[in-house]
Design a protein around this motif. Structure first.
Motif, mmCIF file in Angstrom:
data_model
loop_
_atom_site.group_PDB
_atom_site.id
_atom_site.type_symbol
_atom_site.label_atom_id
_atom_site.label_comp_id
_atom_site.label_asym_id
_atom_site.label_seq_id
_atom_site.Cartn_x
_atom_site.Cartn_y
_atom_site.Cartn_z
ATOM 1 N N MET A 64 0.851 -1.190 0.000
ATOM 2 C CA MET A 64 0.000 0.000 0.000
ATOM 3 C C MET A 64 0.884 1.236 0.000
ATOM 4 O O MET A 64 1.869 1.307 0.736
ATOM 5 C CB MET A 64 -0.884 -0.003 1.259
ATOM 6 C CG MET A 64 -1.958 1.041 1.267
ATOM 7 S SD MET A 64 -3.336 0.535 0.233
ATOM 8 C CE MET A 64 -4.332 2.024 0.259
ATOM 9 N N VAL A 65 0.546 2.196 -0.838
ATOM 10 C CA VAL A 65 1.254 3.477 -0.891
ATOM 11 C C VAL A 65 0.213 4.583 -0.870
ATOM 12 O O VAL A 65 -0.678 4.618 -1.720
ATOM 13 C CB VAL A 65 2.125 3.576 -2.165
ATOM 14 C CG1 VAL A 65 2.647 4.996 -2.349
ATOM 15 C CG2 VAL A 65 3.284 2.586 -2.091
ATOM 16 N N LEU A 66 0.334 5.482 0.092
ATOM 17 C CA LEU A 66 -0.664 6.549 0.244
ATOM 18 C C LEU A 66 -0.344 7.773 -0.607
ATOM 19 O O LEU A 66 -1.246 8.426 -1.121
ATOM 20 C CB LEU A 66 -0.769 6.947 1.718
ATOM 21 C CG LEU A 66 -1.217 5.833 2.676
ATOM 22 C CD1 LEU A 66 -1.281 6.354 4.106
ATOM 23 C CD2 LEU A 66 -2.564 5.268 2.254
ATOM 24 N N ASP A 67 0.934 8.100 -0.770
ATOM 25 C CA ASP A 67 1.338 9.283 -1.542
ATOM 26 C C ASP A 67 2.018 8.803 -2.826
ATOM 27 O O ASP A 67 3.234 8.628 -2.877
ATOM 28 C CB ASP A 67 2.281 10.158 -0.714
ATOM 29 C CG ASP A 67 2.572 11.508 -1.379
ATOM 30 O OD1 ASP A 67 2.331 11.650 -2.591
ATOM 31 O OD2 ASP A 67 3.059 12.418 -0.675
ATOM 32 N N GLU A 68 1.233 8.604 -3.865
ATOM 33 C CA GLU A 68 1.769 8.033 -5.094
ATOM 34 C C GLU A 68 2.672 9.002 -5.849
ATOM 35 O O GLU A 68 3.623 8.591 -6.513
ATOM 36 C CB GLU A 68 0.626 7.552 -5.986
ATOM 37 C CG GLU A 68 -0.156 6.396 -5.364
ATOM 38 C CD GLU A 68 -1.216 5.830 -6.283
ATOM 39 O OE1 GLU A 68 -1.591 6.525 -7.259
ATOM 40 O OE2 GLU A 68 -1.666 4.701 -6.038
ATOM 41 N N LYS A 69 2.399 10.293 -5.752
ATOM 42 C CA LYS A 69 3.254 11.276 -6.408
ATOM 43 C C LYS A 69 4.647 11.264 -5.791
ATOM 44 O O LYS A 69 5.663 11.265 -6.502
ATOM 45 C CB LYS A 69 2.637 12.665 -6.293
ATOM 46 C CG LYS A 69 3.454 13.748 -6.960
ATOM 47 C CD LYS A 69 2.786 15.120 -6.836
ATOM 48 C CE LYS A 69 3.644 16.207 -7.484
ATOM 49 N NZ LYS A 69 3.025 17.551 -7.342
ATOM 50 N N ARG A 70 4.706 11.241 -4.470
ATOM 51 C CA ARG A 70 6.004 11.198 -3.789
ATOM 52 C C ARG A 70 6.707 9.871 -4.090
ATOM 53 O O ARG A 70 7.925 9.820 -4.255
ATOM 54 C CB ARG A 70 5.796 11.375 -2.290
ATOM 55 C CG ARG A 70 7.076 11.272 -1.466
ATOM 56 C CD ARG A 70 8.069 12.348 -1.826
ATOM 57 N NE ARG A 70 9.326 12.180 -1.112
ATOM 58 C CZ ARG A 70 10.512 12.474 -1.607
ATOM 59 N NH1 ARG A 70 10.609 12.965 -2.848
ATOM 60 N NH2 ARG A 70 11.592 12.306 -0.891
ATOM 61 N N PHE A 71 5.946 8.797 -4.168
ATOM 62 C CA PHE A 71 6.508 7.493 -4.525
ATOM 63 C C PHE A 71 7.246 7.573 -5.861
ATOM 64 O O PHE A 71 8.375 7.100 -5.992
ATOM 65 C CB PHE A 71 5.383 6.462 -4.594
ATOM 66 C CG PHE A 71 5.763 5.158 -5.249
ATOM 67 C CD1 PHE A 71 6.398 4.171 -4.538
ATOM 68 C CD2 PHE A 71 5.476 4.938 -6.592
ATOM 69 C CE1 PHE A 71 6.748 2.971 -5.148
ATOM 70 C CE2 PHE A 71 5.813 3.749 -7.211
ATOM 71 C CZ PHE A 71 6.459 2.758 -6.486
ATOM 72 N N ALA A 72 6.596 8.152 -6.858
ATOM 73 C CA ALA A 72 7.209 8.252 -8.184
ATOM 74 C C ALA A 72 8.495 9.061 -8.133
ATOM 75 O O ALA A 72 9.478 8.728 -8.808
ATOM 76 C CB ALA A 72 6.226 8.873 -9.174
ATOM 77 N N GLU A 73 8.526 10.125 -7.324
ATOM 78 C CA GLU A 73 9.734 10.942 -7.192
ATOM 79 C C GLU A 73 10.885 10.129 -6.602
ATOM 80 O O GLU A 73 12.024 10.193 -7.085
ATOM 81 C CB GLU A 73 9.445 12.161 -6.321
ATOM 82 C CG GLU A 73 8.467 13.159 -6.940
ATOM 83 C CD GLU A 73 8.075 14.254 -5.974
ATOM 84 O OE1 GLU A 73 8.443 14.150 -4.777
ATOM 85 O OE2 GLU A 73 7.400 15.215 -6.396
ATOM 86 N N VAL A 74 10.590 9.361 -5.545
ATOM 87 C CA VAL A 74 11.625 8.557 -4.900
ATOM 88 C C VAL A 74 12.149 7.486 -5.855
ATOM 89 O O VAL A 74 13.361 7.230 -5.928
ATOM 90 C CB VAL A 74 11.079 7.914 -3.608
ATOM 91 C CG1 VAL A 74 12.073 6.903 -3.038
ATOM 92 C CG2 VAL A 74 10.768 8.989 -2.569
#
Length: 488
Positions: free
Chosen positions: A115-125
């Motif tokens: 589960m990932v809550l902040d998908e935009k931040r995920f993509a950045e990382v």
């Protein structure tokens, strides 16, 4: 440099029993958030690469589920494991496939059930991690900044991380397995540890070299599979050699031994949903600390988690605290919520008492054993959708076993005189019966009178017993994807 995303979707999901079963584990279920966990993983991958660069590795029994839930995936991007051998063989197979198609490409490996809550931040990382893999030519993992002394995760020791620059990769000093509470508290207080997320980035050649160095038996076993790729013999070679590969995780087999491992810290609301109580971290609770999924009435109930899948059934609790209640059509689980991570003990007890059918395995095993036994002694007819085993033909009736491969279907057809009854003994799919289209699964019995238009579509590999009146050639095919239409 081209980057491909590999999503691992072959797990059994036992820790979410009884909602998750072998025939449909948790990655194919809507656990929390929008869509199933697999669909969420694919959605995150689409933030990074186009459809053509997304690959899913799964077991043969789940092919239909993947195709159903991710219809946009190019057919050639679905990789099949003939048997589950843990993450190292899974990654080795995907790496060989990508090396054959795109030598030198970067490879991002993602689990399908997180589960990932902040998908935009995920993509950045992830983009930072891809850059780190290209710069270091090493094995890069995503480490999650810990927020609590969690004993259910592995840890990565990287040294002080409080002032880490955005996107900076840290040299990994050591991997630590799941610690006890005291050790986890010390890790959290030190500020030098990350959670091991099980997400990786590397260049394909780098992970292949690491497997050759640290898992030479796996590398040797993969050699004939790699040599057969893009040939007519690939499926047969894969089926012969893959089940013989050593069963081992990539963490234990490679990451804990390698000397060129890096970690990029991530802070995007991650959870691996390892137990039922993980839902409380990603879904909303009421004022009494209860989490309810389904139809329920709670009286004098606190800190309780309820999941119900039965539309016409109401769950009522009275005077409960710290309890887990999971209600499914064939199993009701009531447990001390604090012991949710020990659910495996319950599954082991069911096996000990011979109740494997409630785990989603025994009924399938019986079906597989029946097919194997009958095929030794009775005629087998190969079909474009699978095979038929003719086990009895008399003047009164005809009996056969149908094995339908996942993603395939029988003709849309009817019989002028023949009446047949089908019993599903393994797998799931859909039945078109007249104007209706309904889901069917193990233990479903269907009666098909003469003149009734019908068709079976297999979502997963299906095995059916068919008993019919003796008219063997009485079939009129109306639609058929294999070009066998016979009229109307």
């Amino acid at each position: 440099m081209r980057c491909s995303v590999v999503i691992m979707a072959g797990g059994s999901g036992e820790r979410f029993w009884p909602y998750s079963r072998r025939e449909k584990p948790k990655q194919f279920l809507p656990v929390a958030g929008e869509g199933t966990l697999l669909q969420q993983a694919v959605r995150r991958a689409r933030l990074i690469v186009p459809w053509s660069n997304i690959y899913i590795v799964t077991g043969r029994q789940y092919l239909g589920l993947v195709r159903e839930q991710v219809p946009e995936l190019p057919p050639g991007n679905l990789l099949v494991e003939p048997a589950g051998r843990d993450t190292a063989p899974c990654i080795a197979l995907a790496a060989s496939f990508l090396e054959n198609r795109y030598p030198g490409a970067a490879m991002l490996v993602l689990p399908s059930d997180h589960m990932v809550l902040d998908e935009k931040r995920f993509a950045e990382v992830i983009k930072d991690a891809v850059a780190a893999a290209q710069k270091t030519k090493g094995l890069v993992t995503i480490g999650i900044r810990p927020t609590r002394p969690e004993t259910g995760y592995g840890y990565i020791h990287v040294g002080p991380i409080s002032r880490v620059e955005k996107g900076r990769a840290l040299r990994v000093r050591k991997f630590t397995e799941k610690p006890d509470l005291e050790t986890a508290m010390a890790f959290l207080a030190s500020g030098e540890y990350l959670w091991n997320s099980g997400m990786f980035v590397w260049e394909v050649g780098v992970i292949q070299d690491a497997i050759k160095r640290y898992l030479p038996e796996l590398a040797a076993g993969m050699r004939p599979i790699a040599e057969a790729m893009e040939t007519d013999t690939f499926d047969a070679v894969l089926a012969e050699h893959f089940p013989r590969l050593p069963r081992i995780s990539i963490d234990y087999g490679v990451m804990e031994k390698a000397d060129n491992v890096w970690a990029v810290p991530g802070d995007f609301g991650w959870d691996d949903l390892g137990t039922w109580t993980a839902l409380e971290r990603v879904a909303g609770k009421d004022v009494d600390g209860n989490l309810v999924q389904g139809q329920a009435v709670l009286v004098d109930t606190r800190e309780t988690l309820i999941r119900s899948d039965i539309d016409n059934k109401l769950v009522v609790t009275f005077g409960l605290k710290d309890t887990l209640v999971v209600d499914t059509p064939d199993v009701l689980l009531v447990a001390d919520k604090k012991r949710a991570q020990d659910l495996k003990a319950v599954l082991n007890e069911l096996r000990r008492q011979g109740l494997d059918r409630f785990l989603g395995k025994e009924w399938e095993k019986r079906g597989e054993d029946l097919c194997t036994s009958l095929a030794r002694e009775h005629p087998v007819k190969e079909k474009p959708w699978g095979r038929e085993i003719w086990w009895s033909v008399t003047e009164a009736y005809a009996g056969k076993i149908l094995y339908i491969r996942a993603g395939h279907s029988l003709s849309k057809q009817y019989h002028r005189r023949k009446r047949e009854t089908m019993l599903v003994i393994q797998g799931s799919g859909y039945l078109e019966l007249g104007e209706k289209r309904m889901p069917v699964e193990a233990r479903k019995v269907v009666d098909i009178p003469p003149g009734t238009v019908h068709r079976i579509e297999a979502t997963t590999d299906m095995i059916l017993i068919e008993i019919s009146t003796p008219e063997l050639d009485d079939v009129v095919r109306l639609e058929d994807v294999y070009g066998r239409v016979s009229g109307s």
